[in-house]
Design an enzyme around this catalytic site. Structure first.
Site, PDB file in Angstrom:
ATOM      1  N   ASP A 195     -29.831  35.620  31.766  1.00 40.19           N
ATOM      2  CA  ASP A 195     -29.324  34.436  31.071  1.00 40.19           C
ATOM      3  C   ASP A 195     -30.336  33.924  30.043  1.00 40.19           C
ATOM      4  O   ASP A 195     -30.556  32.724  29.923  1.00 40.19           O
ATOM      5  CB  ASP A 195     -28.968  33.331  32.072  1.00 40.19           C
ATOM      6  CG  ASP A 195     -28.088  32.248  31.450  1.00 40.19           C
ATOM      7  OD1 ASP A 195     -27.454  32.517  30.414  1.00 40.19           O
ATOM      8  OD2 ASP A 195     -28.064  31.115  31.977  1.00 40.19           O
ATOM      9  N   HIS A 251     -25.813  31.978  28.141  1.00 44.41           N
ATOM     10  CA  HIS A 251     -24.472  31.402  28.271  1.00 44.41           C
ATOM     11  C   HIS A 251     -24.230  30.274  27.277  1.00 44.41           C
ATOM     12  O   HIS A 251     -23.083  29.915  27.012  1.00 44.41           O
ATOM     13  CB  HIS A 251     -24.224  30.931  29.716  1.00 44.41           C
ATOM     14  CG  HIS A 251     -24.893  29.652  30.098  1.00 44.41           C
ATOM     15  ND1 HIS A 251     -26.068  29.604  30.812  1.00 44.41           N
ATOM     16  CD2 HIS A 251     -24.559  28.362  29.861  1.00 44.41           C
ATOM     17  CE1 HIS A 251     -26.420  28.347  31.017  1.00 44.41           C
ATOM     18  NE2 HIS A 251     -25.524  27.578  30.450  1.00 44.41           N
ATOM     19  N   SER A 295     -28.814  22.929  29.528  1.00 40.58           N
ATOM     20  CA  SER A 295     -29.024  24.370  29.653  1.00 40.58           C
ATOM     21  C   SER A 295     -29.800  24.915  28.462  1.00 40.58           C
ATOM     22  O   SER A 295     -29.465  24.637  27.312  1.00 40.58           O
ATOM     23  CB  SER A 295     -27.675  25.094  29.736  1.00 40.58           C
ATOM     24  OG  SER A 295     -27.025  24.818  30.945  1.00 40.58           O
TER      25      SER A 295
END
Length: 474
Positions: free
Chosen positions: A137, A107, A210
């Site tokens: 992911d 993402h 992230s």
């Protein structure tokens, strides 16, 4: 009186001792020192900036008329114009090898036209996407560089709940930020995330973290920081990391093929509740209960049927329904797999050849049935709290079943079991429902305190419901 004397005597002794008696110090617990870990491994953590070209169609109001009463009129009928602008994003990642392979979240780089990777020594490189996998992911990037510092990799199976962990990343763009915490849980399954048994931690993770690494005290990467649970949008003490072994399996496939291939067997599944386990004769609530089998799919060809409970895949235990997609996802399509299936109160071995999962995400699939009820009345099962009616042939054809009973109302035991108006009962246990009489007989055969497993279509999706009939009262 003896108790009072004892208290007074104790107080006198304490007064005589005064401050001369040394107090026993509480044992000091040594906190971990992360400085060496950060110094050795922090050099392999990178910052990722992304640039995306956004195109949108707009209808502009003529200049100077923004506050005019007719502004909305002009906006509505003004000629459409294409506007483009650059939008930026940020994230983190870490270097896997000296030749420039970088691991991050999918993402982080989704829809990006350009990716700039900044190393710990402030050097910048444009990155290319080797491949990305939305289901886990995970994304693998490559920069044109050599002799780079890279991380050490740990083993997730040796990671323990309560163990100290460290996160390094770029929250809100603040490069090389270090936060620490402990492993709060392992094997955490999140909604719509069937392929990742997440590591839950309380290490602070925020936007920009992230894709960054989660280290153990040995300085080994054990996970990729991926998500947080938050009601505010910021960190609230719960964060989730993708286990590094899952990420590496994906990275290897991306590096080799540019995509990830997963197996499927063509079934729909649900969890096994305690009541359903008892109705199937299972000692524990475990496994993946099959609610439907795809026609001509691998499972159907092997004889698997609705009502079977998958307990094993290739000898590995299926503790819950979330384990089945993950275990099958680790098998190459076209492989022969042996399932351990609970059927007829016994464990049965079933061998099948898996098929390849398609790229589209099944979470976006439309449900065909909207709960419409048709047909004449045929009420049965007065001890269940169910009011039922037969389903018209046209709707049966649409649902893909031969016979069904639509729920017009649910009270008492049926309501407690979670039955809803609009549900369509299409099976009893592992057997397809052929008639209302079959359901009545099945209900009458249930022993007091036991449950009956009903296979139900709800909004077109199959599931099992454990119904406990009550004894009739006159």
């Amino acid at each position: 009186m003896p108790i009072k004397k004892l208290i007074v005597s104790s107080m006198m002794v304490a007064g005589l001792l005064g401050g001369s008696a040394p107090l026993m110090a509480a044992p000091q617990l040594a906190l971990p020192d992360f400085t060496q870990l950060v110094e050795n491994q922090g050099r392999a953590v990178v910052n990722i900036r992304t640039v995306q070209t956004v195109r949108e169609v707009v209808r502009d109001v003529p200049e100077g008329m923004e506050n005019d009463p007719f502004a909305e009129f002009f906006r509505r009928f003004a000629p459409p114009q294409l506007r483009e602008y650059q939008a930026g994003g940020m994230g983190s990642g870490f270097i896997l090898s000296a030749d420039g392979y970088v691991l991050t979240n999918a993402h982080v780089i989704a829809d990006a036209d350009e990716m700039i990777i900044t190393l710990n020594d402030k050097r910048e490189f444009k990155a290319k996407v080797v491949g990305s996998d939305a289901r886990t992911d995970v994304a693998l990037l490559k920069i044109d560089a050599a002799g780079l510092p890279f991380v050490k990799l740990g083993k997730v199976d040796q990671l323990k709940v309560g163990e100290w962990v460290l996160a390094i990343g770029s929250p809100f763009g603040f490069d090389s930020t270090v936060t620490s915490g402990i492993v709060s849980a392992k094997g955490r399954h999140l909604p719509d995330e069937s392929y990742v048994p997440f590591i839950q931690t309380d290490a602070a993770v925020n936007p920009g973290n992230s894709g960054g690494p989660l280290f153990n005290l040995k300085g080994e990467v054990v996970g990729i920081n991926s998500q947080i649970y938050s009601r505010s949008g910021g960190f609230m003490g719960i964060s989730f990391a993708i286990p590094v072994d899952v990420a590496l399996d994906v990275a290897e496939q991306l590096k080799k093929n540019g995509k990830v291939s997963r197996s499927r067997i063509g079934v729909s599944i649900q969890d096994v509740s305690k009541e359903l386990a008892a109705s199937f004769g299972l000692q524990d609530a475990q496994g993946a209960l099959i609610t439907s089998v795809e026609k001509d799919g691998p499972a159907a060809k092997a004889g698997v049927r609705a009502g079977d409970v998958v307990l094993q895949v290739g000898g590995k235990a299926v503790d819950g329904s979330e384990d089945l997609p993950r275990l099958l996802g680790g098998v190459l399509p076209g492989s022969k797999v042996e399932l351990g299936v609970w059927r007829g109160r016994a464990l049965v071995k079933v061998a099948l050849v898996t098929a390849e999962m398609q790229d589209e995400d099944p979470r976006t699939a439309e449900r065909a049935y909207k709960g419409k009820q048709e047909g004449g009345q045929d009420e049965v099962g007065t001890t269940t709290g169910l009011a039922l009616q037969a389903v018209a042939p046209a709707l049966l054809q649409k649902l893909g079943v031969k016979f069904g009973l639509a729920v017009r109302g649910a009270t008492g035991p049926a309501l407690k079991a979670g039955m809803q108006q609009g549900d369509v009962i299409v099976g009893v246990g592992g057997e397809e429902l052929q008639s209302a009489r079959q359901l009545v007989q099945a209900i009458q055969a249930v022993k007091p305190g036991d449950a009956l497993a009903l296979r139900v279509l709800r909004d077109g999706a199959p599931l099992f419901v454990a119904l406990k009939p009550e004894k009739k009262t006159r």
